[in-house]
Structure formats: C-alpha cells, structure tokens
Scaffold this motif. Structure first.
Motif, PDB file in Angstrom:
ATOM      1  N   MET A   1       0.839  -1.203   0.000  1.00 15.26           N
ATOM      2  CA  MET A   1       0.000   0.000   0.000  1.00 15.26           C
ATOM      3  C   MET A   1       0.873   1.251   0.000  1.00 15.26           C
ATOM      4  SD  MET A   1      -2.769   1.228   2.861  1.00 15.26           S
ATOM      5  CE  MET A   1      -1.495   1.750   4.000  1.00 15.26           C
ATOM      6  N   GLN A   2       0.539   2.184  -0.842  1.00 13.32           N
ATOM      7  CA  GLN A   2       1.299   3.439  -0.897  1.00 13.32           C
ATOM      8  C   GLN A   2       0.636   4.480   0.005  1.00 13.32           C
ATOM      9  OE1 GLN A   2       2.449   4.832  -4.831  1.00 13.32           O
ATOM     10  NE2 GLN A   2       2.019   6.930  -4.201  1.00 13.32           N
ATOM     11  N   ARG A   3       1.327   4.903   1.053  1.00 11.15           N
ATOM     12  CA  ARG A   3       0.762   5.924   1.933  1.00 11.15           C
ATOM     13  C   ARG A   3       0.754   7.266   1.223  1.00 11.15           C
ATOM     14  NH1 ARG A   3       3.052   2.324   5.450  1.00 11.15           N
ATOM     15  NH2 ARG A   3       1.757   1.806   7.280  1.00 11.15           N
ATOM     16  N   PRO A   4      -0.310   8.051   1.390  1.00  8.38           N
ATOM     17  CA  PRO A   4      -0.385   9.329   0.676  1.00  8.38           C
ATOM     18  C   PRO A   4       0.625  10.334   1.213  1.00  8.38           C
ATOM     19  CG  PRO A   4      -2.200   9.121   2.226  1.00  8.38           C
ATOM     20  CD  PRO A   4      -1.503   7.793   2.220  1.00  8.38           C
ATOM     21  N   ALA A   5       1.254  11.043   0.302  1.00  7.59           N
ATOM     22  CA  ALA A   5       2.121  12.150   0.709  1.00  7.59           C
ATOM     23  C   ALA A   5       1.257  13.291   1.237  1.00  7.59           C
ATOM     24  CB  ALA A   5       2.964  12.606  -0.478  1.00  7.59           C
ATOM     25  N   LYS A   6       1.907  14.266   1.875  1.00  6.64           N
ATOM     26  CA  LYS A   6       1.184  15.450   2.343  1.00  6.64           C
ATOM     27  C   LYS A   6       1.494  16.612   1.407  1.00  6.64           C
ATOM     28  CE  LYS A   6       0.651  14.029   7.116  1.00  6.64           C
ATOM     29  NZ  LYS A   6       0.764  14.381   8.544  1.00  6.64           N
ATOM     30  N   PRO A   7       0.498  17.441   1.113  1.00  6.03           N
ATOM     31  CA  PRO A   7       0.730  18.567   0.210  1.00  6.03           C
ATOM     32  C   PRO A   7       1.840  19.485   0.717  1.00  6.03           C
ATOM     33  CG  PRO A   7      -1.613  18.275   0.637  1.00  6.03           C
ATOM     34  CD  PRO A   7      -0.897  17.380   1.593  1.00  6.03           C
ATOM     35  N   VAL A  91     -10.437   6.157  -9.836  1.00  8.83           N
ATOM     36  CA  VAL A  91      -9.791   4.844  -9.767  1.00  8.83           C
ATOM     37  C   VAL A  91     -10.824   3.828 -10.231  1.00  8.83           C
ATOM     38  CG1 VAL A  91      -8.658   3.145  -8.299  1.00  8.83           C
ATOM     39  CG2 VAL A  91      -8.365   5.592  -7.835  1.00  8.83           C
ATOM     40  N   GLU A  92     -10.689   3.342 -11.460  1.00  2.00           N
ATOM     41  CA  GLU A  92     -11.699   2.454 -12.029  1.00  2.00           C
ATOM     42  C   GLU A  92     -11.673   1.070 -11.394  1.00  2.00           C
ATOM     43  OE1 GLU A  92     -11.063   2.571 -16.230  1.00  2.00           O
ATOM     44  OE2 GLU A  92     -11.820   4.620 -16.431  1.00  2.00           O
ATOM     45  N   ASP A  93     -10.485   0.568 -11.036  1.00  3.04           N
ATOM     46  CA  ASP A  93     -10.365  -0.732 -10.365  1.00  3.04           C
ATOM     47  C   ASP A  93      -9.195  -0.645  -9.392  1.00  3.04           C
ATOM     48  OD1 ASP A  93     -10.311  -4.216 -11.488  1.00  3.04           O
ATOM     49  OD2 ASP A  93     -10.133  -3.328  -9.502  1.00  3.04           O
ATOM     50  N   ALA A  94      -9.503  -0.537  -8.115  1.00  2.89           N
ATOM     51  CA  ALA A  94      -8.460  -0.331  -7.104  1.00  2.89           C
ATOM     52  C   ALA A  94      -7.505  -1.513  -7.016  1.00  2.89           C
ATOM     53  CB  ALA A  94      -9.098  -0.067  -5.740  1.00  2.89           C
ATOM     54  N   THR A  95      -7.957  -2.701  -7.390  1.00  2.00           N
ATOM     55  CA  THR A  95      -7.067  -3.865  -7.308  1.00  2.00           C
ATOM     56  C   THR A  95      -5.953  -3.800  -8.346  1.00  2.00           C
ATOM     57  OG1 THR A  95      -8.416  -5.195  -8.822  1.00  2.00           O
ATOM     58  CG2 THR A  95      -8.952  -5.295  -6.460  1.00  2.00           C
ATOM     59  N   LEU A  96      -6.099  -2.937  -9.342  1.00  2.00           N
ATOM     60  CA  LEU A  96      -5.076  -2.795 -10.380  1.00  2.00           C
ATOM     61  C   LEU A  96      -4.235  -1.540 -10.186  1.00  2.00           C
ATOM     62  CD1 LEU A  96      -7.246  -3.771 -13.496  1.00  2.00           C
ATOM     63  CD2 LEU A  96      -5.864  -5.255 -12.039  1.00  2.00           C
ATOM     64  N   ASP A  97      -4.475  -0.808  -9.132  1.00  2.00           N
ATOM     65  CA  ASP A  97      -3.763   0.451  -8.879  1.00  2.00           C
ATOM     66  C   ASP A  97      -2.729   0.212  -7.781  1.00  2.00           C
ATOM     67  OD1 ASP A  97      -3.133   3.113  -7.769  1.00  2.00           O
ATOM     68  OD2 ASP A  97      -4.736   3.809  -9.092  1.00  2.00           O
ATOM     69  N   ARG A  98      -1.466   0.501  -8.075  1.00  2.00           N
ATOM     70  CA  ARG A  98      -0.390   0.191  -7.126  1.00  2.00           C
ATOM     71  C   ARG A  98      -0.542   0.956  -5.811  1.00  2.00           C
ATOM     72  NH1 ARG A  98       3.467   4.215  -7.240  1.00  2.00           N
ATOM     73  NH2 ARG A  98       3.321   5.729  -8.951  1.00  2.00           N
ATOM     74  N   VAL A 105      -9.027  -1.292   2.975  1.00  2.00           N
ATOM     75  CA  VAL A 105     -10.395  -1.004   2.545  1.00  2.00           C
ATOM     76  C   VAL A 105     -10.689  -1.602   1.183  1.00  2.00           C
ATOM     77  CG1 VAL A 105     -10.476   1.115   3.890  1.00  2.00           C
ATOM     78  CG2 VAL A 105      -9.797   1.224   1.495  1.00  2.00           C
ATOM     79  N   VAL A 106      -9.657  -2.072   0.486  1.00  2.00           N
ATOM     80  CA  VAL A 106      -9.828  -2.755  -0.792  1.00  2.00           C
ATOM     81  C   VAL A 106      -9.864  -4.268  -0.589  1.00  2.00           C
ATOM     82  CG1 VAL A 106      -8.807  -3.176  -3.079  1.00  2.00           C
ATOM     83  CG2 VAL A 106      -8.729  -0.885  -2.072  1.00  2.00           C
ATOM     84  N   THR A 107      -8.989  -4.777   0.241  1.00  2.00           N
ATOM     85  CA  THR A 107      -8.876  -6.228   0.424  1.00  2.00           C
ATOM     86  C   THR A 107      -9.971  -6.799   1.324  1.00  2.00           C
ATOM     87  OG1 THR A 107      -7.346  -5.905   2.274  1.00  2.00           O
ATOM     88  CG2 THR A 107      -6.386  -6.158   0.066  1.00  2.00           C
ATOM     89  N   ALA A 108     -10.646  -5.947   2.087  1.00  2.00           N
ATOM     90  CA  ALA A 108     -11.723  -6.437   2.952  1.00  2.00           C
ATOM     91  C   ALA A 108     -12.865  -6.986   2.106  1.00  2.00           C
ATOM     92  CB  ALA A 108     -12.230  -5.303   3.846  1.00  2.00           C
ATOM     93  N   GLU A 109     -13.669  -7.864   2.704  1.00  2.00           N
ATOM     94  CA  GLU A 109     -14.827  -8.415   2.012  1.00  2.00           C
ATOM     95  C   GLU A 109     -15.775  -7.286   1.616  1.00  2.00           C
ATOM     96  OE1 GLU A 109     -16.869 -11.395   4.198  1.00  2.00           O
ATOM     97  OE2 GLU A 109     -18.480 -11.616   2.705  1.00  2.00           O
ATOM     98  N   GLY A 110     -16.165  -7.257   0.340  1.00  2.00           N
ATOM     99  CA  GLY A 110     -17.011  -6.176  -0.161  1.00  2.00           C
ATOM    100  C   GLY A 110     -16.300  -4.847  -0.206  1.00  2.00           C
ATOM    101  N   GLY A 111     -14.950  -4.888  -0.310  1.00  2.00           N
ATOM    102  CA  GLY A 111     -14.164  -3.657  -0.273  1.00  2.00           C
ATOM    103  C   GLY A 111     -14.338  -2.795  -1.504  1.00  2.00           C
TER     104      GLY A 111
END
Length: 351
Positions: A1-7, A91-98, A105-111
């Motif tokens: 998971m890539q943590r978001p940078a801060k502005p 983000v059209e498909d989060a499972t394909l986004d690095r 929140v993506v890997t959870a059931e029904g994520g």
C-alpha cells in the motif's frame, strides 16, 4: 500500500480547514442531500463528504457506508485525491492500482473497487477534502458524470462558505438587514445551482436525453390527462454487432448520433428519452395512433438518412393508450409492437 504524501502547503491547508470549524460537527441534511445526488448521478451505492485532518479523514456526510465517523488518513483514498486538487481522481479498479491494491479497505470483504473524488477547494485554492463516490465493483464514469461531480463539490464548498460567513457575520455585523440580504443572496445562488443539478439527475449522461426517471414522470402526467396519448419504443437494429465488430467506443458514438437525429426530427412533439441500452422511448400526448405512426416514420427516416460511413437503422413500436390502462401495460404493448417490427424485418414502424 502506498501511503499518501502530504501537500507542500499542508500547514496552510490545515489552518484553512480549521477556519471552517466543521470538524466533529453533527450531520446536516444539506450535505447529505448533495451526497445523495452525487451517488444517483454516478449510479453508485456509496458516497461521502470527507475532510482530511492532520492524521485522519473525517466524514461530514456519508451514504451506503458503515457508521464510523472517521478513519486513518494513511488508508484514505481522499488523502491521495487532494494531492491533485485541479482534477477529479478516478480509480476504475483499485485492485489494479499500485497505490491501493493491498489497502485494507480494498482487500476487505465487499471492499472498494471503484472510487472518484472531486476535491473541495477553498476560494484560496486549498483542498480541504473531497466529495467522493464509490462502488464495490470496477466501473467507469462518463465525462458528464465527472463534470456533475465537480459541480457538486463546488456546492459542498459553497455550503461550507455559507456556514463560515453566517457565523462570522453574526459575530461582526450589527446591521441585521445587510446580514439577511447576504444570506438570501447565498441561498438564491445555491437554489440556482441545485436546479441545474436536478436537471442533470433527470438526464442520460451519454446522449443528453431524458432518462428513465424523467420518462416515468412524464408518462404519469400524460396518463392523468384526458387527451389522446401514444407511446413509442425505438431500438437500434443490430446494435450488438456494432459493439462486437467496432468496439464500445464506436457503439457510444452511434448512440449519440441516433439520439441527435431523433431529437432534431422529434422537435417539440413529446418527451424523448433513453430507455436503456440501445433503446429509446417517446411520449406523444395529443396524438392518435395514425398520427403517432406517421411521426415515427419520420423519425425512422431521419436516422437512416443521417447514417454515413456506418449505416444505422431503427425499428419502432407504437401503442395508443386504452381506457383504464396503466403505465406498465402501455409500455408493454409498445414493446410488443417493437418486437413485431423487428420480426417483420427491422427498419420499420409497427403501430
């Protein structure tokens, strides 16, 4: 998971957020309504107004999500979205986004699989958070839906500005008449923008025609009258072959072209709507069956004559209201007439 940078301007951004004094305030119907409109326009089950605090994302409004008032900033899609404040993050498909493929929140059931977030920008340009919509399955947004989401995000910021202005005016202004006039001007501006959003909620985003919601309302109103009434259903002939041979992008172009030809040929005769897929519907109040058939023949010819490199025709079924008939029965008979036209060879009208 890539943590978001801060502005780069994080300190100034947080000061701007604090000025609104909105964090940890109760839910408000105005914000809930904007989330409801956003999810309806984008045809998704989940949405929220999210504000990005120093270490958390906090929800001012949410729909279709659990009741948690906040989550960790490190897992927040919206914390990524504020890094590009001049555009909607899709983000059209989060499972394909690095950035998100292994996010909890993506890997959870029904994520979350699909996400689109429009930044909430202050007048100075600081992104406070987003108005976002989500789905548990991959999907795309049409350009008009993206524009509508941006318009709604401006509405959210306008509400925040209205709350801030009202609070400061109450503290600073002694002239009550001026205060009420300022609030009235803000409210009138919001009403105008809400009217435009209501129009978009009743419009098909691809063709610009009325959608099924608007069609249902128009048909109910017409059935309440006593004048003659006909309903027509039109279907693009061999449309599946167009998609299979030329691709869905060309298929969308065909839909837009047919919608344009029908709109011009129909004029003000009645409500024209996209009924679904490659099917269109027309409510023709004041017409008997023979007049409606002639009108639909003109529509059929207009579509055929508009075809250039890719020939396109339509089949049309027409039904006239019978005494005591409801909306569903009238549409069903129009649908039966449409299939009779297709069985008879297509590119024709059956009344």
């Amino acid at each position: 998971m890539q943590r978001p940078a801060k502005p780069a301007n994080e300190a100034e951004r947080l000061r701007a957020l604090r000025r609104y004094q909105v964090l940890d305030t109760p839910r408000e119907a105005d914000f809930d309504d904007l989330v409801a409109i956003a999810t309806a326009i984008c045809d998704v089950p989940m949405g929220s107004v999210t504000l990005i605090d120093a270490e958390r994302q906090w929800f001012k409004a949410k729909l279709g999500m659990d009741d948690a008032p906040e989550t960790d900033r490190d897992t927040a899609f919206c914390a990524h979205a504020i890094l590009t404040p001049d555009q909607v993050t899709v983000v059209e498909d989060a499972t394909l986004d690095r950035r998100f493929h292994d996010n909890p929140v993506v890997t959870a059931e029904g994520g979350i699989r699909f996400y689109a977030g429009a930044p909430l920008l202050t007048p100075e340009g600081y992104p406070l958070g987003t108005l976002c919509v989500m789905d548990s399955r991959p999907r795309e947004l049409a350009p008009p839906q993206v524009k509508a989401l941006q318009a709604l995000s401006r509405q959210v910021t306008a509400l925040l500005e209205l709350r801030r202005t009202a609070r400061e005016l109450k503290l600073q202004l002694e002239d009550r008449a001026w205060f009420e006039q300022t609030l009235h001007a803000f409210n009138e501006s919001l009403k105008l923008e809400n009217a435009d959003l209501t129009r978009q909620l009743r419009m098909d985003p691809l063709t610009g025609l009325a959608n099924r919601r608007a069609l249902a309302d128009a048909l109910e109103q017409a059935l309440a009258g006593t004048a003659a009434l006909c309903v027509a259903l039109a279907d693009i002939d061999h449309f599946k072959a167009v998609n299979d041979t030329h691709g869905h992008a060309v298929g969308d172009e065909v839909l837009v072209r047919v919608a344009s030809s029908l709109r011009v040929a129909n004029g003000e005769a009645g409500l024209l709507a996209r009924y679904g897929g490659e099917e269109f519907a027309l409510v023709l109040p004041g017409m008997d069956l023979d007049a409606a058939r002639r009108h639909c023949e003109a529509l059929r010819r207009a579509v055929a004559l508009a075809s250039t490199s890719l020939p396109v025709t339509i089949s049309i079924g027409v039904a006239a209201r019978q005494p005591g008939e409801d909306k569903a029965a009238l549409l069903q008979r129009a649908d039966e007439a449409l299939y009779a036209a297709k069985r008879a060879g297509r590119n024709r009208v059956h009344a």
